[in-house]
Every structure is written in C-alpha cells, then in structure tokens.
Design a protein around this motif. Structure first.
Motif, PDB file in Angstrom:
ATOM      1  N   LEU A  14      -4.958  25.451  62.916  1.00  0.00           N
ATOM      2  CA  LEU A  14      -4.965  24.016  63.148  1.00  0.00           C
ATOM      3  C   LEU A  14      -4.411  23.251  61.952  1.00  0.00           C
ATOM      4  N   SER A  15      -4.652  23.743  60.757  1.00  0.00           N
ATOM      5  CA  SER A  15      -4.148  23.045  59.569  1.00  0.00           C
ATOM      6  C   SER A  15      -2.624  23.124  59.478  1.00  0.00           C
ATOM      7  N   ARG A  16      -2.019  24.114  60.123  1.00  0.00           N
ATOM      8  CA  ARG A  16      -0.562  24.257  60.102  1.00  0.00           C
ATOM      9  C   ARG A  16       0.120  23.453  61.200  1.00  0.00           C
ATOM     10  N   CYS A  17      -0.624  22.882  62.128  1.00  0.00           N
ATOM     11  CA  CYS A  17      -0.038  22.098  63.218  1.00  0.00           C
ATOM     12  C   CYS A  17       0.478  20.764  62.696  1.00  0.00           C
ATOM     13  N   LYS A  18       1.599  20.332  63.278  1.00  0.00           N
ATOM     14  CA  LYS A  18       2.159  19.038  62.903  1.00  0.00           C
ATOM     15  C   LYS A  18       1.705  17.986  63.902  1.00  0.00           C
ATOM     16  N   ASP A  19       1.823  16.735  63.518  1.00  0.00           N
ATOM     17  CA  ASP A  19       1.466  15.637  64.408  1.00  0.00           C
ATOM     18  C   ASP A  19       2.428  15.594  65.583  1.00  0.00           C
ATOM     19  N   TYR A  20       1.891  15.236  66.731  1.00  0.00           N
ATOM     20  CA  TYR A  20       2.700  15.116  67.945  1.00  0.00           C
ATOM     21  C   TYR A  20       2.811  13.636  68.276  1.00  0.00           C
TER      22      TYR A  20
END
Length: 127
Positions: A14-20
């Motif tokens: 989750l910490s590696r996910c970018k904003d959508y």
C-alpha cells in the motif's frame, strides 16, 4: 486501524501505491462546450431514443438471464410433466431402472444413451 488489522506485507504494498486522480485535471480548465465536444455532447442533444430507454429499463444481462431461465423451466415441464384436463401440470409416471449399474455416458447424456427400465410404472400420480 489499517496498520493494526493488516499484515506488514500489505502495508508495504500500500505504501508503494500512487494516488489515483478522480477526475482529469485537463478537463477542469475546459469550458462546457469543449467538454461536450470532447465527450460526445452531440449525442445528448439528440435525446434518448426508444431503444436507449428500453436498454436502460431492461438491462441486457437481466433479459438474457430471464430468457435462459424460462427456457430451462419450460424444458423441464415439457420433459417431466403432462397437462391434465383441469389445466394443471402433473408429473409423468416413474419407471425404475432394471439395474443400478450406469455407464458414464448414460449419466451425462441420458437421452442419447437411455437407461433400461421396467415396463410397469413404479410410481404414478394418484388421481
């Protein structure tokens, strides 16, 4: 709550996910006419046609499910029942098989590979 209830590997992903982005930032600077031209506003000016309304009221998937269900229910009644004089469906007489030894093809395709049965009905609907 998320840190407490999830595993460390999930938190790492989750910490590696970018904003959508929820909207296109480019569209925010366009006028209403430009947005209509870009995303098919001419169709909105035509209005809804009869088939558009039918497609909204009766979704295609729902219609397909209803038609398939009706087919199989009617097929069941056609194969396993007969219409009485009173207009109600009554079950056909049941005939016991001569043996309990069935082949694989008889189990899968009973119409193509019929099972031998006794000549007298084992059960019939009482009248």
């Amino acid at each position: 709550i998320c840190e407490t209830l999830t595993s460390q590997s999930t938190l790492s992903m989750l910490s590696r996910c970018k904003d959508y982005p929820l909207f296109d930032p480019e569209v925010a600077q366009l006028s209403e006419e430009d947005i209509a031209a870009k995303y098919g506003g001419e169709k909105l000016e035509e209005g809804l046609r009869f088939w558009d309304i039918i497609a909204i009221v009766f979704p295609t998937r729902l219609v397909c499910v209803v038609v398939i269900t009706l087919y199989f229910v009617l097929s069941y009644y056609h194969q396993h029942c007969h219409l009485s004089d009173g207009g109600e469906f009554l079950p056909n007489a049941l005939y016991a098989p001569k043996t309990s030894d069935f082949s694989f093809l008889q189990a899968i395709f009973p119409d193509s590979f019929p099972i031998e049965t006794v000549t007298q009905p084992t059960w019939s609907m009482p009248t």
